[in-house]
Scaffold this motif. Structure first.
Motif: not given
Length: 106
Positions: A69-74, A78-84, A100-104
């Motif tokens: 998926f596209e998180a942003f348009e334009g 350059l930043n490190v993403p985080a998962i919590a 939200d990446l949790r399983p449905s």
């Protein structure tokens, strides 16, 4: 990223899996640009500099891309993403977002 007996990383923008024991490359596939890589369970989460996010199964057999998926348009990311707790936090030079990446549940 170390997962089991293998290392996963970006080699000039191409996702690569290498066996730790002897350094043998298992595979090198897919164009992911210059970005960041995280491990979430047995999944690799990649975000390139344009904000494209891909989820790839961390397996030495072959590259298995599971979602995109596209998180942003334009903008630039350059930043490190985080998962919590199953939530992916990403930031560009202009926006901050949470996915939200949790399983449905059925």
């Amino acid at each position: 990223i170390r997962f089991g007996p293998h290392l996963y990383g970006l080699d000039e923008g191409t996702l690569t899996c290498v066996r730790i024991e002897d350094g043998k490359r298992e595979w090198k596939e897919g164009s992911y640009g210059y970005g960041q890589l995280l491990l979430a369970g047995d999944r690799l989460v990649l975000m390139d500099e344009r904000g494209s996010v891909r989820v790839v199964e961390a397996t030495p057999e072959e590259r298995r891309e599971l979602s995109f998926f596209e998180a942003f348009e334009g903008g630039m990311t350059l930043n490190v993403p985080a998962i919590a707790h199953g939530l992916l936090y990403v930031r560009s030079n202009a926006e901050l977002a949470c996915y939200d990446l949790r399983p449905s549940t059925p």
